[in-house]
Motif scaffolding. Structure first.
Motif, short mmCIF file in Angstrom:
data_model
loop_
_atom_site.label_atom_id
_atom_site.label_comp_id
_atom_site.label_asym_id
_atom_site.label_seq_id
_atom_site.Cartn_x
_atom_site.Cartn_y
_atom_site.Cartn_z
N SER A 81 0.83 -1.21 0.00
CA SER A 81 0.00 0.00 0.00
C SER A 81 0.86 1.25 0.00
O SER A 81 0.60 2.21 -0.74
N ALA A 82 1.90 1.25 0.83
CA ALA A 82 2.79 2.41 0.90
C ALA A 82 3.55 2.61 -0.42
O ALA A 82 3.72 3.75 -0.88
N LEU A 83 3.98 1.51 -1.04
CA LEU A 83 4.71 1.63 -2.30
C LEU A 83 3.85 2.27 -3.39
O LEU A 83 4.31 3.17 -4.11
N PHE A 84 2.62 1.79 -3.51
CA PHE A 84 1.75 2.36 -4.55
C PHE A 84 1.34 3.79 -4.21
O PHE A 84 1.14 4.60 -5.12
N ALA A 85 1.21 4.10 -2.93
CA ALA A 85 0.91 5.48 -2.55
C ALA A 85 2.05 6.41 -2.95
O ALA A 85 1.84 7.51 -3.46
N ILE A 86 3.29 5.94 -2.74
CA ILE A 86 4.45 6.74 -3.14
C ILE A 86 4.50 6.89 -4.65
O ILE A 86 4.77 7.99 -5.18
N LEU A 87 4.21 5.80 -5.37
CA LEU A 87 4.19 5.87 -6.83
C LEU A 87 3.17 6.89 -7.32
O LEU A 87 3.43 7.65 -8.26
N TYR A 88 2.00 6.90 -6.66
CA TYR A 88 0.97 7.85 -7.09
C TYR A 88 1.40 9.29 -6.85
O TYR A 88 1.28 10.15 -7.73
N VAL A 89 1.91 9.57 -5.65
CA VAL A 89 2.30 10.93 -5.32
C VAL A 89 3.40 11.42 -6.26
O VAL A 89 3.34 12.54 -6.80
N VAL A 90 4.40 10.56 -6.48
CA VAL A 90 5.50 10.94 -7.38
C VAL A 90 4.97 11.15 -8.80
O VAL A 90 5.27 12.15 -9.46
N GLY A 91 4.16 10.19 -9.28
CA GLY A 91 3.64 10.29 -10.64
C GLY A 91 2.70 11.47 -10.83
O GLY A 91 2.72 12.11 -11.89
N ARG A 92 1.90 11.76 -9.80
CA ARG A 92 0.91 12.84 -9.96
C ARG A 92 1.57 14.21 -10.10
O ARG A 92 1.02 15.11 -10.75
N PHE A 93 2.75 14.37 -9.50
CA PHE A 93 3.45 15.65 -9.63
C PHE A 93 4.52 15.63 -10.71
O PHE A 93 4.76 16.65 -11.37
N LEU A 94 5.14 14.47 -10.92
CA LEU A 94 6.23 14.39 -11.90
C LEU A 94 5.71 14.37 -13.32
O LEU A 94 6.23 15.09 -14.19
N GLU A 95 4.71 13.56 -13.60
CA GLU A 95 4.23 13.41 -14.98
C GLU A 95 3.66 14.71 -15.55
O GLU A 95 3.98 15.07 -16.68
N PRO A 96 2.82 15.45 -14.83
CA PRO A 96 2.36 16.73 -15.39
C PRO A 96 3.52 17.69 -15.66
O PRO A 96 3.49 18.43 -16.66
N TRP A 97 4.52 17.68 -14.81
CA TRP A 97 5.68 18.56 -15.04
C TRP A 97 6.45 18.14 -16.28
O TRP A 97 6.86 18.99 -17.08
N LEU A 98 6.63 16.82 -16.48
CA LEU A 98 7.33 16.33 -17.66
C LEU A 98 6.56 16.64 -18.93
O LEU A 98 7.14 17.03 -19.95
N VAL A 99 5.24 16.43 -18.89
CA VAL A 99 4.41 16.70 -20.08
C VAL A 99 4.47 18.17 -20.45
O VAL A 99 4.63 18.52 -21.63
N ARG A 100 4.36 19.02 -19.47
CA ARG A 100 4.42 20.46 -19.75
C ARG A 100 5.78 20.84 -20.36
O ARG A 100 5.84 21.63 -21.30
N ARG A 101 6.84 20.26 -19.83
CA ARG A 101 8.17 20.57 -20.36
C ARG A 101 8.33 20.06 -21.79
O ARG A 101 8.93 20.75 -22.63
N ARG A 102 7.78 18.88 -22.08
CA ARG A 102 7.87 18.34 -23.43
C ARG A 102 7.07 19.17 -24.43
O ARG A 102 7.54 19.42 -25.55
N PHE A 103 5.88 19.58 -24.04
CA PHE A 103 5.08 20.43 -24.93
C PHE A 103 5.80 21.76 -25.19
O PHE A 103 5.85 22.24 -26.33
N ARG A 104 6.35 22.34 -24.16
CA ARG A 104 7.04 23.60 -24.31
C ARG A 104 8.27 23.46 -25.25
O ARG A 104 8.52 24.30 -26.09
N ALA A 105 9.00 22.35 -25.05
CA ALA A 105 10.17 22.11 -25.90
C ALA A 105 9.76 21.94 -27.35
O ALA A 105 10.45 22.42 -28.26
N ARG A 106 8.64 21.25 -27.59
CA ARG A 106 8.16 21.05 -28.97
C ARG A 106 7.78 22.38 -29.60
O ARG A 106 8.08 22.67 -30.75
N LEU A 107 7.06 23.19 -28.84
CA LEU A 107 6.58 24.46 -29.39
C LEU A 107 7.74 25.41 -29.65
O LEU A 107 7.70 26.21 -30.60
N GLU A 108 8.78 25.36 -28.84
CA GLU A 108 9.89 26.31 -28.98
C GLU A 108 11.04 25.76 -29.82
O GLU A 108 12.05 26.44 -30.00
N SER A 109 10.89 24.53 -30.33
CA SER A 109 11.98 23.95 -31.12
C SER A 109 12.11 24.71 -32.44
O SER A 109 11.13 25.17 -33.03
N ALA A 110 13.35 24.84 -32.89
CA ALA A 110 13.61 25.60 -34.12
C ALA A 110 13.17 24.81 -35.35
O ALA A 110 13.23 23.59 -35.35
#
Length: 224
Positions: free
Chosen positions: A195-224
């Motif tokens: 239970s603790a392992l999956f709770a940690i996975l959720y917390v990490v994923g819930r904050f990490l994945e949106p940050w990664l997606v936003r960074r990837r979209f920004r990189a795509r839009l600003e790519s030369a």
């Protein structure tokens, strides 16, 4: 329409009210955010840069106007949006300029959120079953108390040496080893660890994945 029918109509919740209530909890597995487009970039150019991110195996997407919707069955690890199974991306005009607004859905995040609750439930069930078995064993011990006392008396008689053996210096017989079965107390440690392992996975994923997606979209839009 009768008075009873009219009352039933008023009591039924509207679909919009249901969607509004769902909105309070769907943040668990939904990600909504936006990324501003670089100055001077058109909506068509922005979507042209974002669309290749959806050209992955088992991913289907449709582009209509200034919006793209996608869905996938089995995301591959190298997919930049592998955590999200469905989504919609749109270019909208705001006071600050054009913006990429996206809404992504992740069943993986939902499972990671629900699994800790499921494992805690399993743990409580194991404790309840263990306590029930211990109670039954305790009742059986009390019922067999008289029989055990008789056995102890017999063992004491066996341990006594007769006078002749004592005179000859024979060693006293060893006490028979008691087969004490270690009573294991019910434990839900394993369930709580998962239970603790999956709770940690959720917390990490819930904050990490949106940050990664936003960074990837920004990189795509600003790519030369």
């Amino acid at each position: 329409m009768s008075g009873a029918d009219a009352q039933n109509v008023w009591e039924q919740p509207s679909p919009s009210a249901f969607r509004m209530n769902l909105r309070y909890i769907d943040w668990i597995w939904h990600v909504r955010d936006s990324v501003p487009l670089p100055e001077g970039q058109s909506a068509e150019e922005a979507l042209d840069r974002i669309e290749p991110m959806l050209d992955q195996m088992d991913t289907t997407h449709e582009r209509i106007g200034h919006s793209i919707t996608f869905t996938r069955k089995a995301p591959v690890p190298q997919d930049p949006l592998s955590v999200f199974e469905d989504g919609e991306l749109s270019i909208v005009a705001t006071d600050q300029g054009r913006t990429l607004r996206y809404h992504l859905v992740s069943k993986a995040l939902l499972f990671c959120f629900l699994l800790p609750v499921l494992f805690i439930g399993f743990g409580q069930l194991m404790l309840a079953a263990g306590n029930y078995q211990m109670a039954q064993a305790e009742a059986k011990k009390k019922a067999d108390g008289a029989e055990k006392k008789d056995k102890k008396k017999d063992e004491a008689k066996v341990l006594e040496l007769n006078p002749i053996d004592k005179m000859l210096g024979a060693p006293a017989p060893e006490k028979p080893k008691k087969d004490k079965e270690k009573e294991r107390k019910p434990s839900a440690t394993a369930a709580y660890v998962f239970s603790a392992l999956f709770a940690i996975l959720y917390v990490v994923g819930r904050f990490l994945e949106p940050w990664l997606v936003r960074r990837r979209f920004r990189a795509r839009l600003e790519s030369a």
